[in-house]
Design an enzyme around this catalytic site. Structure first.
Site, short mmCIF file in Angstrom:
data_model
loop_
_atom_site.label_atom_id
_atom_site.label_comp_id
_atom_site.label_asym_id
_atom_site.label_seq_id
_atom_site.Cartn_x
_atom_site.Cartn_y
_atom_site.Cartn_z
N SER A 713 0.81 -1.22 0.00
CA SER A 713 0.00 0.00 0.00
C SER A 713 0.84 1.27 0.00
O SER A 713 0.28 2.35 0.10
CB SER A 713 -0.94 0.01 1.21
OG SER A 713 -0.20 0.04 2.41
N LYS A 756 -6.98 3.91 8.07
CA LYS A 756 -6.05 4.89 7.51
C LYS A 756 -6.66 6.28 7.47
O LYS A 756 -6.00 7.28 7.79
CB LYS A 756 -5.64 4.45 6.11
CG LYS A 756 -4.78 3.19 6.09
CD LYS A 756 -4.44 2.75 4.68
CE LYS A 756 -3.56 1.50 4.69
NZ LYS A 756 -3.23 1.02 3.34
#
Length: 836
Positions: A713, A756
């Site tokens: 990611s 996140k």
């Protein structure tokens, strides 16, 4: 004289004593005090202690009478025998625990005439019992017989000291002789002793005492005969059978050697008839019972067979507890005990709904087999207790951490000494129902060795198609586990074998977000710790509990809780949060006691937390103060939740080396190489020399190097840092991003988007770049977070660089307006024009 005359009454002569006196009464439990007998008593009841104090004030004499029932703590007048002994208090000592140790000597018999009303203790009017000391020839002969019988009793009973014989031989008064002997007969029962106290005639007492002693002598002679016979039968190699042989000799003497075994067999037969056993189990129990009848009761094999039958009859064969099918009540219970966990609660309510719909239509729904997987402290184990309470099932827990023996699950075969069933059947026998909620805790912590693999044994237990005929090695019978609701817990799936995973419905429990932790703290943890520290009343406590010395109104503000969350805990669950809140409550309780005010209002703010908990342990990721070259805010997910992850790139003269540091895993290193390849392929479009990579060395670094980092990611984050450092263009400080990059520049989806975005919101980030394919995951993000930030859904790396780099003319460099979806203020905004 120890007694005082009552007002208005005169003393009547009679043996030198008044005919009636008022004395305090001391009720005795399981003891009768005779004249000429010195006894040590421990007095603890308030009325009895008051009676002793009254006796000390009246001349140290007190009436000692036995209670009819020793278990009566507060005896009434009718609960006390009317005849007793007047005793003199020789010594009285108060003990530290509040009881009184008293030494009394019996003086003479007395009888209660009536009770005198008194609140503190028993007072009664007593009259002495006059004994007729008529020494005749018959009495003299009776005294000699009693003395001879007592001598025989002392020889048979070793508990009586031989010195007592010398004292008895010198007594020539019949009344004193009977009272002295009866005091040294420990085996006499209380009613027999009381009857001897109530007999006025010394000759009658001697006759009754002789009868009682002869009965005791006969019993002692039989006991000696039994011991002698057993001792002759024993050999040195048979000492371990001594108790069994003694029991056999006793039964033989009584004429009922096998009566007890017959009674046990009849009892077992009744249980086999009444127990709802399966056909196989009933046949096996009858077969084993037939073997038991043919065995000697003291043989070792008989013990093994008896234990086996007991295990069969002790298991709950089809015995179920009443389940609750009330959906609303179950939902209320689950919400009371745990915040969030929506998916698990929905699954339990679905199970209850199906059971309610199918009840009475067919055999019913099989118990579900669930597996809760999540980090420590998120409430997996406590949730199982709530589920058991909500469904009306009994709760049983078995910890599998460190288990490495297959026999822990299936048991040992009966051929082994000390064999027992496995923990599965042991737990079911303990809980007493065949449909409990069975928690298999820490299923990922099992291991295997030469004794077998317990995970393989669980394959049958947790398989809905097989566990209706589970076979334990000890019982060797089919046992139905299909009604049991099995729930397993684990911290990660990596420790669970794939075949075992396939048999369970796996439900992931993610770490709590900051909002969820805040709600849990406000609704559950703070009230709980305030109750435990005495800062709030406990509704479940005893109603007569004393009030605390200070009344404290503690207000733990939201800012204080956020400070604890950000700077004193770093976890996925709430265990550390609860410990820190408990520490705050303890310190407030101490400060409250040091403050003399009875009612206090205490407000704990964020500024107060460092004074109470000390120096902050952790820091949270915050955005940079200014735009910087080669520095990009990335987003990562750890076991503790989301966090900002900064990517730094430094360019220096060299020969084309790519250095990657920060304790990165293989996936992140490959992402860095893919990002470098993309920049090299787009060098001309980015205004770079096509041969730049051969003239410089590039260093990619992630701070906090002690923490391992990996995952697909951070590709676009590293690519943005590389482009910024090589182009010498700063990156926006209020922007963060997450996504993986391909060699062609496509942005791939990632996981953990909710965590996140929460980390970005916490760190003051206003714009976040998210892969377009993650649009579906935005529905899990709290609405307040979506409204506070601008989310840009990107499909290509060029869109990322257009948003991230601070360039004067992005259209000239990247070729026109972007075709991207945006969320602003929580609303979706469509693109206005396509990419050129």
């Amino acid at each position: 004289m120890f007694f005082k005359n009552e007002p208005g009454k005169k003393s009547q002569p009679g043996a030198g004593e008044p005919s009636a006196r008022v004395l305090p009464l001391l009720p005795l439990r399981d003891i009768v005090v005779f004249p000429h007998m010195v006894s040590q008593l421990f007095v603890g009841r308030d009325r009895s202690i008051a009676a002793l104090e009254e006796a000390m004030n009246r001349g140290k004499e007190i009436l000692l009478c036995a209670q009819k029932n020793a278990k009566t703590n507060e005896p009434a007048e009718q609960d006390i025998y009317p005849s007793g002994t007047v005793g003199a208090i020789m010594q009285l000592l108060r003990l530290p625990d509040g009881t009184v140790k008293v030494l009394v000597e019996g003086k003479r018999r007395a009888r209660i005439v009536k009770f005198v009303p008194n609140e503190s203790c028993f007072l009664c009017e007593v009259e002495p019992v006059v004994e007729q000391c008529d020494v005749r020839v018959e009495v003299e002969a009776l005294m000699r017989q009693v003395q001879t019988a007592f001598e025989t009793y002392v020889k048979l009973n070793k508990k009586v000291q031989p010195e007592i014989l010398m004292t008895v031989q010198t007594i020539d008064e019949p009344g004193k002789l009977s009272d002295t002997i009866v005091a040294h007969l420990p085996t006499l029962k209380l009613p027999d002793r009381q009857a001897l106290v109530e007999l006025d005639d010394p000759a009658a007492r001697l006759e009754r005492l002789l009868e009682l002693m002869q009965a005791e002598i006969e019993i002692l002679q039989v006991e000696r005969k039994i011991r002698s016979r057993v001792k002759k039968q024993m050999e040195k190699s048979q000492k371990e059978y001594y108790l069994n042989e003694q029991m056999q000799a006793i039964q033989k003497e009584l004429g009922g050697e096998r009566d007890e075994l017959k009674n046990e067999i009849v009892e077992i037969e009744d249980k086999i008839k009444q127990k709802p056993l399966s056909i196989e189990a009933r046949d096996r129990a009858k077969k084993e019972l037939k073997k038991l009848k043919a065995m000697h009761p003291t043989s070792a094999e008989a013990t093994v067979v008896r234990n086996y039958i007991d295990w069969i009859l002790g298991l709950p064969w089809g015995e179920k507890s009443d389940e609750s099918f009330d959906i609303e009540s179950a939902e209320r219970i689950l919400d009371e005990d745990h915040y969030g966990l929506k998916r698990i609660k929905e699954r339990i309510l679905e199970h209850l709904a199906v059971q309610a719909m199918t009840r009475g239509v067919r055999h019913g729904l099989r118990g579900p087999i669930l597996c809760f997987v999540g980090p420590p402290g998120v409430g997996k184990t406590s949730l199982c207790r709530s589920i058991a309470r909500a469904t009306g099932r009994k709760y049983v827990r078995m910890s599998l951490g460190g288990v490495r023996d297959e026999a822990e699950i299936r048991g040992h075969r009966r051929t082994y000494i000390g064999a027992m069933p496995g923990k599965i059947l042991q737990s079911l026998k303990k809980v007493g129902t065949s449909n409990p909620l069975f928690l298999l805790d820490e299923v990922d912590k099992m291991s295997s060795d030469f004794r077998g693999d317990p995970a393989a044994a669980l394959l049958e237990v947790l398989d809905p198609e097989q566990n209706n005929a589970f076979v334990d090695h000890y019982l060797d019978l089919d046992y139905d586990l299909s009604d049991v609701m099995f729930i397993t817990t684990a911290n990660s799936l990596s420790g669970i074998p794939v075949p075992l995973q396939d048999r369970m419905e796996i439900i992931q429990l993610a770490g709590y977000t900051e909002f969820e932790k805040l709600n849990i703290a406000v609704k559950y943890l703070v009230p709980k710790q305030k109750r435990e520290c005495g800062l709030a009343p406990d509704p479940d406590g005893p109603p007569d509990a004393p009030a605390p010395p200070r009344k404290v109104d503690l207000d733990l503000t939201e800012g204080a809780l956020r400070t604890i969350l950000h700077h004193y805990t770093k976890e996925a669950g709430v265990r550390s949060l609860e410990r820190e809140i408990a520490s705050v409550c303890r310190k407030v309780a101490r400060q409250a006691l040091e403050n003399p005010e009875p009612e206090q209002k205490v407000v704990v703010s964020s500024q107060s937390i460092p004074k109470l908990l000390g120096i902050p342990k952790y820091t949270i990721g915050r955005k940079e103060e200014r735009d910087a070259i080669g520095l990009t805010n990335g987003l990562a997910v750890t076991s503790y939740g989301g966090d900002l992850l900064v990517s730094e790139v430094s360019v220096s003269p060299g020969k084309g080396k790519l250095i990657i540091t920060g304790k990165l895993g293989d996936v992140m290193q490959e992402s860095a190489q893919a990002a470098m390849s993309y920049i090299r392929a787009r060098a001309t479009a980015l205004g770079l020399d096509p041969e730049f990579y051969s003239k410089v060395d590039v260093h990619v670094h992630f701070p906090e190097g002690a923490i391992p980092k990996d995952g697909p990611s951070a590709g676009i984050t590293m690519a943005t840092s590389l482009a910024s450092a090589l182009m010498k263009v700063p990156v926006r400080r209020d922007l963060a991003m997450t996504g993986e990059i391909t060699l062609r520049g496509r942005v791939l989806p990632i996981g953990g988007l909710k965590e996140k975005l929460l980390a970005a919101h916490r760190g003051g980030i206003t714009t976040v770049l998210v892969p377009g394919e993650n649009r579906k995951d935005l529905r899990e993000v709290p609405r307040r977070v979506l409204k506070a930030m601008r989310l840009v859904l990107v499909e290509h790396m060029d869109q990322v660089l257009r948003e991230a780099l601070v360039v004067p003319d992005p259209d000239a460099m990247f070729g026109g307006a972007p075709s991207t979806l945006e969320y602003r203020g929580g609303e979706l905004h469509e693109p206005t024009s396509p990419v050129h």
